[in-house]
Motif scaffolding. Sequence first.
Motif, PDB file in Angstrom:
ATOM      1  N   LEU A 144      21.308 -10.103 -86.866  1.00  0.00           N
ATOM      2  CA  LEU A 144      19.916  -9.889 -86.461  1.00  0.00           C
ATOM      3  C   LEU A 144      18.943 -10.464 -87.489  1.00  0.00           C
ATOM      4  O   LEU A 144      17.959 -11.126 -87.130  1.00  0.00           O
ATOM      5  CB  LEU A 144      19.661  -8.386 -86.277  1.00  0.00           C
ATOM      6  CG  LEU A 144      18.269  -7.991 -85.779  1.00  0.00           C
ATOM      7  CD1 LEU A 144      18.016  -8.578 -84.397  1.00  0.00           C
ATOM      8  CD2 LEU A 144      18.120  -6.476 -85.760  1.00  0.00           C
TER       9      LEU A 144
ATOM     10  N   SER B 289      18.968 -14.250 -87.349  1.00  0.00           N
ATOM     11  CA  SER B 289      18.407 -14.784 -86.103  1.00  0.00           C
ATOM     12  C   SER B 289      16.888 -14.658 -86.055  1.00  0.00           C
ATOM     13  O   SER B 289      16.220 -15.471 -85.411  1.00  0.00           O
ATOM     14  CB  SER B 289      19.021 -14.057 -84.893  1.00  0.00           C
ATOM     15  OG  SER B 289      20.419 -14.245 -84.846  1.00  0.00           O
TER      16      SER B 289
ATOM     17  N   PHE C 189      10.983 -16.894 -77.938  1.00  0.00           N
ATOM     18  CA  PHE C 189      11.714 -15.640 -77.724  1.00  0.00           C
ATOM     19  C   PHE C 189      13.011 -15.893 -76.957  1.00  0.00           C
ATOM     20  O   PHE C 189      14.057 -15.305 -77.261  1.00  0.00           O
ATOM     21  CB  PHE C 189      10.832 -14.648 -76.969  1.00  0.00           C
ATOM     22  CG  PHE C 189      11.456 -13.293 -76.785  1.00  0.00           C
ATOM     23  CD1 PHE C 189      11.490 -12.385 -77.839  1.00  0.00           C
ATOM     24  CD2 PHE C 189      12.018 -12.925 -75.575  1.00  0.00           C
ATOM     25  CE1 PHE C 189      12.066 -11.136 -77.679  1.00  0.00           C
ATOM     26  CE2 PHE C 189      12.603 -11.692 -75.406  1.00  0.00           C
ATOM     27  CZ  PHE C 189      12.629 -10.786 -76.462  1.00  0.00           C
ATOM     28  N   THR C 190      12.958 -16.785 -75.956  1.00  0.00           N
ATOM     29  CA  THR C 190      14.160 -17.099 -75.174  1.00  0.00           C
ATOM     30  C   THR C 190      15.208 -17.774 -76.033  1.00  0.00           C
ATOM     31  O   THR C 190      16.401 -17.432 -75.979  1.00  0.00           O
ATOM     32  CB  THR C 190      13.785 -18.003 -73.986  1.00  0.00           C
ATOM     33  OG1 THR C 190      12.848 -17.328 -73.149  1.00  0.00           O
ATOM     34  CG2 THR C 190      15.018 -18.359 -73.178  1.00  0.00           C
TER      35      THR C 190
ATOM     36  N   THR D  47      15.558 -17.629 -79.286  1.00  0.00           N
ATOM     37  CA  THR D  47      16.078 -16.651 -80.254  1.00  0.00           C
ATOM     38  C   THR D  47      17.048 -15.688 -79.594  1.00  0.00           C
ATOM     39  O   THR D  47      18.132 -15.403 -80.126  1.00  0.00           O
ATOM     40  CB  THR D  47      14.912 -15.869 -80.881  1.00  0.00           C
ATOM     41  OG1 THR D  47      14.011 -16.788 -81.506  1.00  0.00           O
ATOM     42  CG2 THR D  47      15.425 -14.877 -81.909  1.00  0.00           C
ATOM     43  N   LEU D  48      16.683 -15.179 -78.429  1.00  0.00           N
ATOM     44  CA  LEU D  48      17.540 -14.217 -77.733  1.00  0.00           C
ATOM     45  C   LEU D  48      18.835 -14.872 -77.264  1.00  0.00           C
ATOM     46  O   LEU D  48      19.903 -14.253 -77.299  1.00  0.00           O
ATOM     47  CB  LEU D  48      16.784 -13.617 -76.545  1.00  0.00           C
ATOM     48  CG  LEU D  48      17.417 -12.390 -75.882  1.00  0.00           C
ATOM     49  CD1 LEU D  48      17.565 -11.264 -76.894  1.00  0.00           C
ATOM     50  CD2 LEU D  48      16.586 -11.927 -74.695  1.00  0.00           C
TER      51      LEU D  48
ATOM     52  N   LEU E 280      21.037 -15.245 -80.279  1.00  0.00           N
ATOM     53  CA  LEU E 280      21.515 -13.922 -80.661  1.00  0.00           C
ATOM     54  C   LEU E 280      22.601 -13.429 -79.708  1.00  0.00           C
ATOM     55  O   LEU E 280      23.599 -12.830 -80.136  1.00  0.00           O
ATOM     56  CB  LEU E 280      20.342 -12.943 -80.681  1.00  0.00           C
ATOM     57  CG  LEU E 280      20.634 -11.516 -81.153  1.00  0.00           C
ATOM     58  CD1 LEU E 280      21.143 -11.516 -82.583  1.00  0.00           C
ATOM     59  CD2 LEU E 280      19.387 -10.642 -81.036  1.00  0.00           C
ATOM     60  N   ALA E 281      22.433 -13.695 -78.410  1.00  0.00           N
ATOM     61  CA  ALA E 281      23.442 -13.280 -77.429  1.00  0.00           C
ATOM     62  C   ALA E 281      24.771 -13.978 -77.682  1.00  0.00           C
ATOM     63  O   ALA E 281      25.839 -13.358 -77.633  1.00  0.00           O
ATOM     64  CB  ALA E 281      22.941 -13.578 -76.014  1.00  0.00           C
TER      65      ALA E 281
ATOM     66  N   VAL F 100      20.815 -16.072 -70.489  1.00  0.00           N
ATOM     67  CA  VAL F 100      19.548 -15.728 -71.142  1.00  0.00           C
ATOM     68  C   VAL F 100      18.536 -16.861 -70.974  1.00  0.00           C
ATOM     69  O   VAL F 100      17.340 -16.623 -70.732  1.00  0.00           O
ATOM     70  CB  VAL F 100      19.785 -15.418 -72.630  1.00  0.00           C
ATOM     71  CG1 VAL F 100      18.462 -15.182 -73.349  1.00  0.00           C
ATOM     72  CG2 VAL F 100      20.685 -14.202 -72.781  1.00  0.00           C
TER      73      VAL F 100
END
Length: 363
Positions: free
Chosen positions: A52, A55, A98-99, A101-102, A105-106, A135
């Motif tokens: 986390l 990321s 945000f997309t 990064t997510l 992270l996923a 995502v």
Amino acid sequence: MFISLEKLGPALVWPAALFAMVVVAGWIVRQSLFRKLRKWTSSNQLKFDEVLVESLRFPFLVWVLILAIHVATQNADLPARPAAWVGRILLVLWLLSFTVTLAQLAGKLVKLYGDRLQGALPVTTMTQSLAVIVVSILGGTLILNALGFSITPILTALGVGGLAVALALQDTLANFFAGFYISVSGQIRLEDYIKLESGEEGYVADIGWRATTLRTLPNNMVLIPNSKMAQSIVTNYHLPNPPMSLLVPVGVSYDSDPAHVERVLIEEATQAAAEVPGLLSDPAPFVRFIPGFGDSSLNFTLICRVKEFVDQYLVQHELRKRIFTRFRSEGIEIPFPIRTVYLKNAGEDTEQARAAGVNAPGV
């Protein structure tokens, strides 16, 4: 038509000051937040904290800049239309960052926790990519919605062009769906040792979009298209579990006592199980008088268990050395192949043929 610098300067002072204050405040919050996260990470064994922190380190700065620009433009004396466009662009940039990064992270979390969950799919390149794609699609939908585009016409266009794409990429799609089936079935997993009917064998290193990667014992990589892998007969030496039986054939002289030979073999295998890495003592080694009577030897089979496929090579090496040394000390002979050849005199053959009333060759 033109705005003078005298009028423009005072109008930009307050937005610029707000921009600077938001950036400074965001920097302070970032430093404090990540300091606490690092302390939390060092105080426990969870890897999620580290993932986390890594990321969010850079995206957090991007979000602070977007927020600062938004606050500055909202307090600037801008016309309604440019202000609306700036707000929409900032929203799209925030959704995009945000997309991304997510999605990253996923993918990292799937790799981190996938192997720990009972019954979960094996974590391969395809599994991580699927998480990223899901995502990304959701984020792309939100971005299009923020821009005011209707998704329905886009889906219709994709449906019309889907057939042409499928025909053009049929080999790629065949490999993709075959790889997805291999990953979901659970019959071939990462780090399993497998052998194909065509002869290729090795540890499964990865299952990707196009090919499955095998790492051979000489430490080379073999890439096998997923479609060929799905159609091939595959032997998985790690299923249902890695331990496997090892059969060591042993031949002795016909003068040997079978009970004595069996006892010697079991003693050597039992002793080796406590000393040779990879040789298991449970279940205990045993001997069978199989295949039995050979042309020049009594043939036994020593049966034991090894921890996994690759352990059989060292175990066979050690067992054969020990058996050979013990046989010498016990006086048990390991015979050479024997062939008996009978030679007859040509004259004797002729006399025997005449006595039988048969014309011998040359008579």
